[in-house]
Design a protein around this motif. Sequence first.
Motif, PDB file in Angstrom:
ATOM      1  N   GLY A  73       0.780  -1.310   0.079  1.00 14.61           N
ATOM      2  CA  GLY A  73       0.035  -0.080   0.153  1.00 14.61           C
ATOM      3  C   GLY A  73       0.678   1.264  -0.134  1.00 14.61           C
ATOM      4  O   GLY A  73       0.554   2.182  -0.645  1.00 14.61           O
ATOM      5  N   ILE A  74       1.870   1.250   0.633  1.00 13.28           N
ATOM      6  CA  ILE A  74       2.690   2.289   0.755  1.00 13.28           C
ATOM      7  C   ILE A  74       3.988   2.416  -0.152  1.00 13.28           C
ATOM      8  O   ILE A  74       4.917   3.432  -0.108  1.00 13.28           O
ATOM      9  CB  ILE A  74       3.240   2.810   2.319  1.00 13.28           C
ATOM     10  N   LEU A  75       4.218   1.322  -0.860  1.00  8.09           N
ATOM     11  CA  LEU A  75       5.282   1.234  -1.920  1.00  8.09           C
ATOM     12  C   LEU A  75       5.427   2.503  -2.765  1.00  8.09           C
ATOM     13  O   LEU A  75       6.535   2.999  -3.003  1.00  8.09           O
ATOM     14  CB  LEU A  75       5.391  -0.037  -2.694  1.00  8.09           C
ATOM     15  N   PHE A  76       4.286   2.948  -3.374  1.00  9.08           N
ATOM     16  CA  PHE A  76       4.361   4.065  -4.229  1.00  9.08           C
ATOM     17  C   PHE A  76       4.994   5.462  -3.514  1.00  9.08           C
ATOM     18  O   PHE A  76       5.945   6.052  -4.050  1.00  9.08           O
ATOM     19  CB  PHE A  76       2.926   4.622  -4.850  1.00  9.08           C
ATOM     20  N   THR A  77       4.527   5.534  -2.477  1.00  6.43           N
ATOM     21  CA  THR A  77       5.129   6.519  -1.464  1.00  6.43           C
ATOM     22  C   THR A  77       6.386   6.677  -1.159  1.00  6.43           C
ATOM     23  O   THR A  77       7.172   7.458  -1.236  1.00  6.43           O
ATOM     24  CB  THR A  77       4.107   6.908  -0.445  1.00  6.43           C
ATOM     25  N   ALA A  78       6.805   5.063  -0.788  1.00  8.59           N
ATOM     26  CA  ALA A  78       8.100   5.096  -0.507  1.00  8.59           C
ATOM     27  C   ALA A  78       9.124   5.225  -1.693  1.00  8.59           C
ATOM     28  O   ALA A  78      10.102   5.936  -1.430  1.00  8.59           O
ATOM     29  CB  ALA A  78       8.228   3.840   0.248  1.00  8.59           C
ATOM     30  N   GLY A  79       8.693   4.860  -2.807  1.00  7.10           N
ATOM     31  CA  GLY A  79       9.644   5.051  -3.956  1.00  7.10           C
ATOM     32  C   GLY A  79       9.493   6.506  -4.159  1.00  7.10           C
ATOM     33  O   GLY A  79      10.645   7.046  -4.675  1.00  7.10           O
ATOM     34  N   LEU A  80       8.632   7.407  -4.295  1.00  2.00           N
ATOM     35  CA  LEU A  80       8.551   8.675  -4.510  1.00  2.00           C
ATOM     36  C   LEU A  80       9.428   9.374  -3.254  1.00  2.00           C
ATOM     37  O   LEU A  80      10.141  10.487  -3.737  1.00  2.00           O
ATOM     38  CB  LEU A  80       7.249   9.373  -4.446  1.00  2.00           C
ATOM     39  N   LEU A  81       9.216   8.881  -1.997  1.00  2.00           N
ATOM     40  CA  LEU A  81      10.270   9.885  -0.959  1.00  2.00           C
ATOM     41  C   LEU A  81      11.592   9.586  -1.171  1.00  2.00           C
ATOM     42  O   LEU A  81      12.293  10.367  -0.964  1.00  2.00           O
ATOM     43  CB  LEU A  81       9.699   9.165   0.387  1.00  2.00           C
ATOM     44  N   GLY A  82      11.966   8.096  -1.616  1.00  4.20           N
ATOM     45  CA  GLY A  82      13.273   7.777  -2.077  1.00  4.20           C
ATOM     46  C   GLY A  82      13.814   8.589  -3.190  1.00  4.20           C
ATOM     47  O   GLY A  82      15.145   9.327  -3.288  1.00  4.20           O
ATOM     48  N   ASP A  83      13.165   8.830  -4.201  1.00  2.00           N
ATOM     49  CA  ASP A  83      13.348   9.929  -5.172  1.00  2.00           C
ATOM     50  C   ASP A  83      13.565  11.357  -4.763  1.00  2.00           C
ATOM     51  O   ASP A  83      14.319  12.029  -5.298  1.00  2.00           O
ATOM     52  CB  ASP A  83      12.303   9.932  -6.540  1.00  2.00           C
ATOM     53  N   ARG A  84      12.842  11.842  -3.835  1.00  2.00           N
ATOM     54  CA  ARG A  84      12.683  13.214  -3.352  1.00  2.00           C
ATOM     55  C   ARG A  84      13.665  13.445  -2.289  1.00  2.00           C
ATOM     56  O   ARG A  84      14.478  14.509  -2.162  1.00  2.00           O
ATOM     57  CB  ARG A  84      11.167  13.569  -3.030  1.00  2.00           C
ATOM     58  N   LEU A  85      13.797  12.470  -1.320  1.00  2.00           N
ATOM     59  CA  LEU A  85      14.577  12.752  -0.265  1.00  2.00           C
ATOM     60  C   LEU A  85      16.108  12.250  -0.193  1.00  2.00           C
ATOM     61  O   LEU A  85      16.999  12.412   0.330  1.00  2.00           O
ATOM     62  CB  LEU A  85      13.966  12.491   1.122  1.00  2.00           C
ATOM     63  N   GLY A  86      16.131  11.184  -0.808  1.00  2.00           N
ATOM     64  CA  GLY A  86      17.407  10.272  -1.149  1.00  2.00           C
ATOM     65  C   GLY A  86      17.154   8.961  -0.817  1.00  2.00           C
ATOM     66  O   GLY A  86      16.606   8.676   0.227  1.00  2.00           O
ATOM     67  N   ARG A  87      17.544   8.019  -1.561  1.00  2.95           N
ATOM     68  CA  ARG A  87      17.398   6.457  -1.493  1.00  2.95           C
ATOM     69  C   ARG A  87      18.008   6.116  -0.386  1.00  2.95           C
ATOM     70  O   ARG A  87      17.550   5.224   0.176  1.00  2.95           O
ATOM     71  CB  ARG A  87      17.716   5.852  -2.789  1.00  2.95           C
ATOM     72  N   LYS A  88      19.367   6.770   0.216  1.00  7.93           N
ATOM     73  CA  LYS A  88      20.026   5.923   1.109  1.00  7.93           C
ATOM     74  C   LYS A  88      19.298   6.304   2.599  1.00  7.93           C
ATOM     75  O   LYS A  88      19.206   5.505   3.362  1.00  7.93           O
ATOM     76  CB  LYS A  88      21.430   6.599   1.195  1.00  7.93           C
ATOM     77  N   LYS A  89      18.696   7.524   2.477  1.00 13.43           N
ATOM     78  CA  LYS A  89      18.094   7.953   3.748  1.00 13.43           C
ATOM     79  C   LYS A  89      16.903   6.933   3.934  1.00 13.43           C
ATOM     80  O   LYS A  89      16.520   6.752   5.064  1.00 13.43           O
ATOM     81  CB  LYS A  89      17.613   9.323   3.765  1.00 13.43           C
TER      82      LYS A  89
END
Length: 533
Positions: A73-89
Amino acid sequence: MVVPAGRRVPESVHRRRWAILTVLLFSLLIVVLDNSILNVAMKTIASPAPTGLGATQSELEWAINSYTLVFAGILFTAGLLGDRLGRKKVLLFGMVVFGIGSVLSALAGSSGELIAFRAVMGFGGAFVMPATLAIIMNVFEREEQPKAIGIWAGAVGLAIAIGPITGGVLLDHFWWGSVFLVNVPIVIIGLIAMVLLVPDSKDPNPGRLDPLGVLLSVAGLVLLVYGIIKGGQLADFTEPEVFGPAVGGLLILLLFVLHERRSAHPAIDVRYFRNPAFSAAVSSIALVFFALMGTTFFIVFYTQSVRGCTPLQSGLLLLPLAAAQMIFAPRARLVVDRFGARAVCAVGMVLVAASTAGFLLLDTDTPIWVLEVLFFVQGTAMAHIMPPATVSIMQSLPREKAGSGSAVNNTFRQVGGALGVAVLGSVLSTTYRNGIGDELDAVPGLTDSARHAAGESIEATLGLAEKLGPAGKALVAPANDAFIHAMHITVIGATGVALLGAAVVALFLPGRGAPAGAAPRPEAEREQAEAGA
């Protein structure tokens, strides 16, 4: 950082790319290992306290699906957050949450608590998986990406082997919660290595978040799967509490798709699916995991409840499945180079169907080598589906959208698996209840509620038989026969789904010589439209 001519990856990152991949496999290891361990532990968790939690079959399904639904359910948002905030973080955050959820799950005092804490683990895992694959796409050049993804997929086979064997050893010596606590040292080692080695990356032009889309996707999936599981529990799909949530979930998911099409900042850009390389690969992954997860859910009860294997022996039986993936997944790109992704994936799907149909050969006294051969064929098939399908998905999108692409890949894999467990688990439960009903009706002095509970699964029936003492021995053989029959009915459904996946791949996945990213990309179409305006 200097990027040599013709190379998009900085030289300092390029030099340590294989060390980075090794570190990333730690995060993959804990996510996959956890689910494979749980499969072996299900029979123990279903046992009455103090051995287990006395979980019913529907509670076991929810222990799997609470993780899966939150994850998906939250993978979409998690992927977008990685693209936005940084994938390592995002990756580090997910690892910490996953570790906390593992500790809480190990200490759960009831089935309800286990289901809730598994959801916490799913929340953490949702931030781990898309970041892992996105980082791989950003530290390897395009020509090396198929090899890296092949190794990534092969690590799944390693986790499939380590999980059940580790779970079996732990369950032989410790309490059931140890199968979750074992994640903690892996998380700690992985966090240290990631801080030291893994570079950060992000999308220079990230999209906005889509909270409404996230809420719609989670609500739709939860309602749909709840209705399906409830139908299996009640053995009646016409009850309002069954079809009401299921239909409501489907309507909400339809609303989700309509919302995503109209949103200026969708959680998932549905225009990605215009690309056959993307949509066919995503569909094949969902369908193959539907069949695979639904099958592995019941096979544990076959090996332990019907055949009398210990958890460790049951785990060792999965070695051929794991070995085949470890051997063939890293080499799948060589077969794809020769025959093309469409042919390789289609044949792989047919092999999945054949190996699933092979479970029809299993009976209460079938030689165990038959099961081992079927597992090896299934693992070989998976090894030739996952790497080319994943490469097709990831290379269909721009590198800067790797987080979003990885999220779609993992979401459809998890949703397919969740629906496989829910649908095929419900078919198994309903068929088993119908098969054992007459024998339970003949047990004197059994209340209606006790009869209903005992008919939900073979483990519940065998638990009743044990309580009845010598009088309960008459239930064992009918329970085994009813389970075998239910298992055969279930694998017919799984086989049909795998054949459907083969047809999708054969019809829509680009053939030999067609690059994965050949079709127009939604981003490119949008830029062209904006330029024309």
